[in-house]
Write an enzyme that holds these catalytic residues in place. Structure first.
Site, PDB file in Angstrom:
ATOM      1  N   GLU A 292     -14.611  -4.192  -5.890  1.00  0.00           N
ATOM      2  CA  GLU A 292     -14.551  -5.659  -5.113  1.00  0.00           C
ATOM      3  C   GLU A 292     -12.952  -5.772  -4.838  1.00  0.00           C
ATOM      4  OE1 GLU A 292     -16.726  -8.248  -7.776  1.00  0.00           O
ATOM      5  OE2 GLU A 292     -14.863  -9.257  -8.155  1.00  0.00           O
TER       6      GLU A 292
ATOM      7  N   VAL B 229      -0.238   0.145  -9.051  1.00  0.00           N
ATOM      8  CA  VAL B 229       0.745   1.067  -9.006  1.00  0.00           C
ATOM      9  C   VAL B 229       2.151   0.170  -9.082  1.00  0.00           C
ATOM     10  CG1 VAL B 229       2.356   2.474  -7.634  1.00  0.00           C
ATOM     11  CG2 VAL B 229      -0.191   2.756  -7.539  1.00  0.00           C
TER      12      VAL B 229
ATOM     13  N   ASN C 289      -6.273  -8.530   0.784  1.00  0.00           N
ATOM     14  CA  ASN C 289      -5.618  -7.396   0.300  1.00  0.00           C
ATOM     15  C   ASN C 289      -5.855  -6.281   1.380  1.00  0.00           C
ATOM     16  OD1 ASN C 289      -4.231  -5.305  -1.234  1.00  0.00           O
ATOM     17  ND2 ASN C 289      -5.512  -5.863  -3.023  1.00  0.00           N
TER      18      ASN C 289
ATOM     19  N   TYR D 208      -9.251   1.927   0.546  1.00  0.00           N
ATOM     20  CA  TYR D 208     -10.504   2.427   0.092  1.00  0.00           C
ATOM     21  C   TYR D 208     -11.288   2.856   1.264  1.00  0.00           C
ATOM     22  CZ  TYR D 208      -8.942  -0.620  -3.935  1.00  0.00           C
ATOM     23  OH  TYR D 208      -8.612  -1.111  -4.898  1.00  0.00           O
TER      24      TYR D 208
ATOM     25  N   ILE E  87      -7.272  -0.976 -10.252  1.00  0.00           N
ATOM     26  CA  ILE E  87      -6.193  -0.220 -10.086  1.00  0.00           C
ATOM     27  C   ILE E  87      -5.094  -0.534  -9.585  1.00  0.00           C
ATOM     28  CG2 ILE E  87      -7.290   0.022  -7.660  1.00  0.00           C
ATOM     29  CD1 ILE E  87      -6.812   3.062  -7.922  1.00  0.00           C
TER      30      ILE E  87
END
Ligand SMILES: CC(C)(COP(=O)(O)OP(=O)(O)OC[C@H]1O[C@@H](n2cnc3c(N)ncnc32)[C@H](O)[C@@H]1OP(=O)(O)O)[C@@H](O)C(=O)NCCC(=O)NCCS
Length: 149
Positions: free
Chosen positions: A103, A71, A108, A115, A69
């Site tokens: 994962e 952006v 991060n 999440y 994922i």
């Protein structure tokens, strides 16, 4: 304006620049292109008509794994990642997902917070999974086993 649509292999040229700009270690074109087919559920986010982010996931027997994922860096921090994650959760649920897995690099923190806010929790760590040589870091495996909606 934000819009979502299915991500197709034919969108590759439009999304690979996002992959390269957003990730520390971008996937190769071949790796990304291998993630299209019946078991994958991939989505594209458009911002004012232009590609702004995407996700890649697979869905097997009710288990959905979020494999990628991202952006566009210039548009990060404005809620688009949250919107993209919510779209992924809703669309995979509509396609009969009942549990969600992903994962993430231990460093991060932004993604981990995102999440956690969406209901994911750590269930396992893989020591030194990412990187090479001395620059290794752990992978954190997270799951969302219940539907929160
Ligand atoms: C991780 C990534 C997708 C997040 O996208 P983003 O657009 O920057 O994220 P957002 O702006 O939506 O979210 C950032 C913050 O807003 C929060 N947020 C935004 N909208 C929200 C809402 N409606 N409700 C609750 N929280 C919200 C997020 O939880 C987060 O909070 P924080 O910054 O205070 O921790 C993006 O940073 C990225 O592409 N990173 C590089 C690639 C990567 O690391 N991908 C993940 C690999 S596992």
């Amino acid at each position: 304006m934000i819009e979502f649509c299915p991500l197709l292999a034919t969108d590759f040229e439009r999304i690979y620049p996002i992959e390269q700009a957003a990730h520390l270690e971008p996937w190769s074109p071949a790796n990304l292109l291998s993630c299209f087919g019946p078991r994958y559920l991939n989505g594209l986010m458009l911002h004012d008509g232009q590609p702004a982010g995407f996700y890649i996931s697979d869905l097997v027997a009710g288990d959905s794994s979020l494999m990628n994922i991202c952006v566009l860096p210039a548009l990060q921090g404005k809620g688009l990642g949250w919107a993209l994650l919510q779209e992924y959760l809703a669309r995979s649920k509509a396609n009969r997902a009942e549990a969600w897995f992903l994962e993430v690099r231990a460093s991060n923190h932004k993604a981990i917070r995102l999440y956690e806010r969406a209901g994911f929790a750590e269930y396992c760590r893989r020591d030194g999974y990412y990187g090479t040589g001395n620059a290794r870091e752990d992978a954190i495996l997270m799951s969302r086993l219940f539907d929160l909606d």
